[in-house]
Design a protein around this motif. Sequence first.
Motif, mmCIF file in Angstrom:
data_model
loop_
_atom_site.group_PDB
_atom_site.id
_atom_site.type_symbol
_atom_site.label_atom_id
_atom_site.label_comp_id
_atom_site.label_asym_id
_atom_site.label_seq_id
_atom_site.Cartn_x
_atom_site.Cartn_y
_atom_site.Cartn_z
ATOM 1 N N ARG A 1 38.966 -35.382 47.782
ATOM 2 C CA ARG A 1 38.453 -34.221 47.049
ATOM 3 C C ARG A 1 39.613 -33.557 46.331
ATOM 4 O O ARG A 1 40.580 -33.118 46.961
ATOM 5 C CB ARG A 1 37.768 -33.208 47.955
ATOM 6 N N ARG B 1 29.120 -41.711 42.175
ATOM 7 C CA ARG B 1 30.232 -41.753 43.145
ATOM 8 C C ARG B 1 31.017 -40.444 43.184
ATOM 9 O O ARG B 1 31.538 -40.060 44.233
ATOM 10 C CB ARG B 1 31.195 -42.891 42.791
ATOM 11 N N PHE B 2 31.125 -39.778 42.033
ATOM 12 C CA PHE B 2 31.892 -38.527 41.943
ATOM 13 C C PHE B 2 30.936 -37.353 41.788
ATOM 14 O O PHE B 2 29.883 -37.470 41.162
ATOM 15 C CB PHE B 2 32.823 -38.557 40.733
ATOM 16 N N THR B 3 31.339 -36.201 42.323
ATOM 17 C CA THR B 3 30.570 -34.971 42.175
ATOM 18 C C THR B 3 31.505 -33.836 41.774
ATOM 19 O O THR B 3 32.474 -33.548 42.478
ATOM 20 C CB THR B 3 29.855 -34.595 43.477
ATOM 21 N N ASP C 1 39.936 -46.584 39.810
ATOM 22 C CA ASP C 1 39.985 -45.121 39.773
ATOM 23 C C ASP C 1 41.411 -44.599 39.851
ATOM 24 O O ASP C 1 41.628 -43.389 39.729
ATOM 25 C CB ASP C 1 39.157 -44.539 40.913
ATOM 26 N N GLY D 1 37.281 -45.452 50.106
ATOM 27 C CA GLY D 1 37.556 -44.153 50.691
ATOM 28 C C GLY D 1 37.151 -42.992 49.794
ATOM 29 O O GLY D 1 36.591 -43.182 48.707
ATOM 30 N N SER D 2 37.474 -41.794 50.269
ATOM 31 C CA SER D 2 37.098 -40.568 49.558
ATOM 32 C C SER D 2 38.286 -39.630 49.446
ATOM 33 O O SER D 2 39.205 -39.658 50.275
ATOM 34 C CB SER D 2 35.982 -39.843 50.317
ATOM 35 N N GLN E 1 34.735 -34.193 44.029
ATOM 36 C CA GLN E 1 34.566 -35.021 45.211
ATOM 37 C C GLN E 1 34.425 -36.468 44.759
ATOM 38 O O GLN E 1 33.523 -36.789 43.987
ATOM 39 C CB GLN E 1 33.331 -34.595 46.005
ATOM 40 N N MET E 2 35.311 -37.319 45.248
ATOM 41 C CA MET E 2 35.336 -38.716 44.818
ATOM 42 C C MET E 2 35.051 -39.601 46.036
ATOM 43 O O MET E 2 35.831 -39.594 46.995
ATOM 44 C CB MET E 2 36.693 -39.055 44.219
ATOM 45 N N ASN E 3 33.962 -40.325 45.975
ATOM 46 C CA ASN E 3 33.565 -41.233 47.047
ATOM 47 C C ASN E 3 33.557 -42.671 46.546
ATOM 48 O O ASN E 3 33.556 -42.913 45.333
ATOM 49 C CB ASN E 3 32.176 -40.868 47.566
ATOM 50 N N SER E 4 33.530 -43.611 47.472
ATOM 51 C CA SER E 4 33.481 -45.038 47.128
ATOM 52 C C SER E 4 34.535 -45.388 46.093
ATOM 53 O O SER E 4 34.251 -46.051 45.093
ATOM 54 C CB SER E 4 32.083 -45.404 46.615
ATOM 55 N N LEU E 5 35.738 -44.953 46.338
ATOM 56 C CA LEU E 5 36.804 -45.140 45.355
ATOM 57 C C LEU E 5 37.155 -46.607 45.173
ATOM 58 O O LEU E 5 37.117 -47.407 46.113
ATOM 59 C CB LEU E 5 38.035 -44.336 45.762
#
Length: 121
Positions: free
Chosen positions: A19, A67-69, A90, A16-17, A82-86
């Motif tokens: 922010r 994965r993070f921005t 993490d 999941g993601s 922004q955290m994706n593909s957690l």
Amino acid sequence: QVQLVESGGGLVQPGGSLRLSCAASGFTFSSYAMSWVRQAPGKGLEWVSDINGGGATTYYADSVKGRFTISRDNAKNTLYLQMNSLKPDDTAVYYCAKRLSYYRHYGMDDWGKGTLVTVSS
């Protein structure tokens, strides 16, 4: 005085993601590089990402790269992650921190209280 207030943490499933946001006040936000740092349960602090004062240059730990921005809105005095593909790894308390200058090459002198991110099914 400097205030950094993180928000956006919570429980999310693997893959999941989320922010995260960090609202800053008490200093000229655009003049300072900012960082995200995390602390997993029972472990030490781990640097996650940096962004310089203008927002044009970013840096990431290998563990989150791709994965993070990190980003910032200097008009709103707000830092984002922004955290994706957690992943379960993490899971941590995430802190935003102010660096000592526009560039990331110096230490951090102010920290927020953190927001908890839990990655679990």
